[in-house]
Scaffold this active site. Structure first.
Site, short mmCIF file in Angstrom:
data_model
loop_
_atom_site.label_atom_id
_atom_site.label_comp_id
_atom_site.label_asym_id
_atom_site.label_seq_id
_atom_site.Cartn_x
_atom_site.Cartn_y
_atom_site.Cartn_z
N ASP A 8 0.88 -1.17 0.00
CA ASP A 8 0.00 0.00 0.00
C ASP A 8 0.92 1.23 0.00
OD1 ASP A 8 -2.29 1.63 0.16
OD2 ASP A 8 -2.14 1.71 2.34
N GLU A 68 -1.81 -1.85 -4.76
CA GLU A 68 -3.06 -1.17 -5.09
C GLU A 68 -2.81 -0.25 -6.28
OE1 GLU A 68 -6.05 -0.41 -1.58
OE2 GLU A 68 -5.21 1.48 -2.26
N ASP A 140 -1.93 1.23 7.40
CA ASP A 140 -1.31 1.02 6.08
C ASP A 140 -0.86 -0.43 5.91
OD1 ASP A 140 -1.47 3.79 5.05
OD2 ASP A 140 -0.16 4.22 6.74
#
Length: 155
Positions: A8, A68, A140
């Site tokens: 991430d 992502e 995160d």
């Protein structure tokens, strides 16, 4: 058995999570966050992301990585900083020969919770179900573990 590194990326705090997938069985290996200092020069922050993620890759020897997809913020400067952080993270993976699969945020949420509109709290709750006993390093890192799980499920 496949070891997956979920990512991430963010300039301020990049989350990472490593899981093992054996068929439909998942297990947690490690997770963490790489925080950079907001007042440090951009080049130093990007180098830190690259260096620390390269160490994570060396320590855990994942078979592949999952990240992502980039999303566009209303603030163009925020989008640019995210893109630069992603570049450092993807370069660290590429330097180690890792294939990186990209996943849309909605597909990650759907793979983990069952709906693409899931809230962060729902994702964190499902992580405890899918990876029993996991101690998550922060929000995160939780997002990174979710990306790894989505990748393991073919999301």
């Amino acid at each position: 058995m496949t070891i997956i590194l979920g990512l991430d990326p963010s300039l301020s705090c990049t989350g990472w999570g490593v899981i093992r997938a054996e068929g439909s069985r998942l297990s947690h290996i490690a997770n963490g966050q790489i925080a950079t200092h907001a007042k440090a020069p951009m080049a130093e922050r990007l180098a830190q992301l690259h260096r620390e993620l390269a160490a994570v890759i060396a320590d855990h020897a994942p078979d592949r990585a999952a990240c992502e997809e980039v999303f566009v913020n209303k603030n163009p400067q925020s989008t640019l900083k995210l893109a630069q952080a992603r570049g450092a993270v993807l370069a660290a993976c590429g330097a180690r020969g890792l294939t990186v699969r990209e996943h849309a945020a909605r597909s990650v949420k759907k793979a983990v919770v069952g709906t693409g509109a899931a809230e962060k709290e729902q994702i964190q709750a499902m992580l405890k179900v899918l990876l029993p006993g996991v101690a998550v390093a922060g929000a995160d890192a939780a997002d990174a573990l979710a990306v790894a799980i989505a990748d393991a499920h073919g999301g």
